[in-house]
Enzyme design. Structure first.
Site, short mmCIF file in Angstrom:
data_model
loop_
_atom_site.label_atom_id
_atom_site.label_comp_id
_atom_site.label_asym_id
_atom_site.label_seq_id
_atom_site.Cartn_x
_atom_site.Cartn_y
_atom_site.Cartn_z
CG HIS A 166 -2.35 0.38 0.86
ND1 HIS A 166 -2.65 1.48 0.07
CD2 HIS A 166 -3.55 -0.17 1.20
CE1 HIS A 166 -3.96 1.58 -0.06
NE2 HIS A 166 -4.53 0.58 0.60
CG ASP A 201 -3.57 5.11 -2.71
OD1 ASP A 201 -2.95 4.69 -1.72
OD2 ASP A 201 -3.55 6.29 -3.07
#
Length: 458
Positions: A429, A433
Site C-alpha cells: 500500500h 492505492d
C-alpha cells in the site's frame, strides 16, 4: 622437487553462494588430500537452504588439507581446503610441472558459488611421506606433499561418512538417523538407503515399545511436545516472510473470472503446436498468466517496483523478472524468469518448465532464485479457491490464481455452467492505492475472460 621451485599453500574459503545464504552443509567431497586439482575444478558438493551446488576451486595444485567432514555445516568465509601451488608430482618432469603451475595457479575469478567454464582435469594422486590432518590449521608453505590416509570401513567417529547419495542423507536427516553410528552394507562400507531404512524401522520399534509401557492411564493423544528447528530452507522462508510482514503494509483484493475462453484459447494453441507450429511443448496456464501479468504491468507499472525507505522513494523497475512459487520436497522456492516482457509465450513456457524441473531436482542456482520483481502464485494446484499470500519481499505485489472449476455463471444473459477462477492481488500500500490495484486486477480478469484483449495490449 626441482631446484628453485616456489611452493605456496593457498587457502580456499567457502564463497558467498547467493543472496541471503550464510552457511552450507558439506554433502560430498569430490577430492581427497593428495589429489591434484585444476583451476575451477569442482572440489566439494554443498547443500544450501535453496539448492545443491558444486563449488569450484580457483587454484590449481595439490590438495594439502580439507576442513569439515561430510554432513558438517560451515559458514560463508570458513576454510574449505588448502592447495599447494607450484609443487610438481614426482612422476612428472619438473619443467612440465612448472608450466602447469604457471598456467593453473589461479583463475582470478571472484567466486559467488561458481567458477569459469573450464573443464575439470582428471585427478592425479601424489605420493609423499608428509602428512596433513584434515580439519587442522591452514597449512604453511611445505617442502613435501601429504599422503592420503586410508579410509576405514565402517568410518571412524572422526572420519568421513561413506554416503554418496544426497537422497540417503536427506532420508537420514529427516528421520533423525545418525549416519556415523551406522555400518554400511554396501561396497567398502558404503551406507545405502536400505541401511537407513533399517535404522528407522528399529527406532520406530523401540519407540512403540516405550509407548506401550508408558501406562494405560495416559490420555489418548497426550505426549511430549515436539520441536522442529527452523533451519535450511524452512528457516530462510521464515525469515523472509517475517521481514515482509514487518516492513510491508500489504492489502489484498480479489475477483472471480470466467476462464472458459482462456481454456479454449490454450487448447487451440496446443492443437496448433501438435500440428507442427511452435516448439511442440504444451503451453501451460501458468505461462498464459505470465503473459497476462506482463501486459497488466505495462499498464500499471507501479506494481513492478520496490520501496527504498531510507531514501523515501519508490523505485519503478524497467524490466519484469517474474518469480513463480514452486513447492518442492525441500520446501517452497521462487524461481525467476528473467526479462519476461521481451519473451514470446513459447519462450516463457519453456523457461517455466526448465526452472520447475530444476527446482524439483534441487539444482537451481542462486542466480535463478533471486532478483524477482513480481511474483505469480498458482495456489490452485493445491485445490483451493483463494488465498491472501505474503508478498515476496522486497517486491511490491503478487498475483494469486486459484483453482479453475465449473460453476453456475450468468453468461450472455443466461445462467450457464462455466469454468470459474478466483484471482487475488496482494500489493504494497506504500506503492499504490486501491484504484491502481483494482485496475490491475480488473485488466487481468478481462484478459482471462476475453483473451483477445491481450491483442490490444501488445
Amino acid at each position: 622437487m626441482a631446484p628453485g621451485l616456489n611452493v605456496n599453500s593457498l587457502e580456499f574459503k567457502l564463497p558467498d553462494l547467493g543472496e541471503g545464504l550464510t552457511e552450507a552443509e558439506i554433502v560430498r567431497w569430490l577430492v581427497q588430500v593428495g589429489d591434484v586439482v585444476a583451476v575451477d575444478q569442482p572440489v566439494v558438493e554443498v547443500e544450501t537452504a535453496k539448492a545443491m551446488v558444486e563449488v569450484p576451486c580457483p587454484y590449481g595444485g595439490v590438495v594439502t588439507a580439507r576442513f569439515g567432514e561430510e554432513g558438517a555445516e560451515l559458514p560463508v568465509g570458513a576454510a574449505l581446503l588448502t592447495v599447494a601451488v607450484g609443487a610438481p608430482a614426482p612422476e612428472e618432469p619438473a619443467e612440465r610441472a612448472l608450466q602447469a603451475a604457471a598456467a593453473e595457479e589461479s583463475s582470478g575469478n571472484v567466486l559467488v558459488g561458481y567458477g569459469t567454464a573450464a573443464a575439470p582435469a582428471r585427478r592425479r594422486r601424489v605420493r609423499s611421506t608428509g602428512s596433513a590432518p584434515q580439519g587442522s590449521a591452514p597449512a604453511q608453505p611445505v617442502p613435501t606433499l601429504p599422503t592420503l590416509p586410508p579410509l576405514p570401513s565402517p568410518p571412524r567417529p572422526d572420519g568421513p561418512i561413506p554416503v554418496i547419495s544426497p537422497l540417503v542423507r536427506k532420508l537420514a536427516r529427516e528421520n533423525g538417523v545418525e549416519l556415523r553410528e551406522l555400518a554400511g552394507t554396501g561396497p567398502d562400507g558404503l551406507i545405502t538407503r536400505v541401511d537407513v531404512e533399517a535404522a528407522i524401522a528399529a527406532e520406530r520399534t523401540l519407540a512403540h515399545a516405550v509407548t506401550a509401557t508408558a501406562g494405560a492411564g495416559a490420555a489418548a493423544g497426550a505426549g511430549a511436545e515436539v520441536r522442529y528447528p527452523l533451519t535450511g530452507i524452512r528457516g530462510l522462508v521464515a525469515d523472509k516472510m517475517a521481514c515482509s510482514r514487518r516492513e510491508i503494509p500489504e492489502a489484498t483484493c480479489w475477483v472471480d473470472a470466467d476462464a472458459t475462453e482462456l481454456l479454449a484459447a490454450r487448447a487451440a494453441m496446443n492443437a496448433a503446436a501438435k500440428g507442427g507450429e511452435g516448439d511442440g511443448q504444451k503451453v501451460s496456464l501458468l505461462a498464459l498468466f505470465a503473459r497476462i501479468s506482463v501486459a497488466a504491468l505495462a499498464r500499471y507499472p507501479m506494481l513492478n517496483s520496490r520501496v527504498d525507505m531510507e531514501a523515501r522513494e519508490v523505485v519503478r523497475l524497467a524490466d519484469v523478472h517474474l518469480g513463480f512459487a514452486a513447492q518442492t520436497d525441500r520446501g517452497l522456492v521462487v524461481p525467476v524468469v528473467r526479462g519476461v516482457q521481451a519473451r514470446t509465450t513459447d519462450s516463457v513456457n519453456a523457461e517455466l518448465i526448465r526452472l520447475t524441473e530444476a527446482a524439483r531436482d534441487g539444482k537451481l542456482t542462486p542466480g535463478e532464485l533471486t532478483g524477482g520483481t513480481f511474483t505469480l502464485n498458482n495456489y490452485g494446484v493445491f485445490g483451493v479457491d483463494g488465498s491472501t499470500p505474503i508478498i515476496n519481499h522486497p517486491e511490491a505485489a503478487m498475483l494469486g490464481v486459484g483453482r479453475i472449476v465449473p460453476k453456475p455463471w450468468v453468461h450472455q444473459g443466461e445462467l450457464a455452467v462455466r469454468q470459474v477462477v478466483q484471482l487475488s492481488l496482494t500489493f504494497d500500500h506504500r506503492v499504490c492505492d486501491g484504484g491502481t490495484a483494482g485496475g490491475f486486477l480488473r485488466f487481468v480478469a478481462d484478459c482471462v475472460e476475453q483473451p483477445a484483449v491481450l491483442l490490444r495490449a501488445v
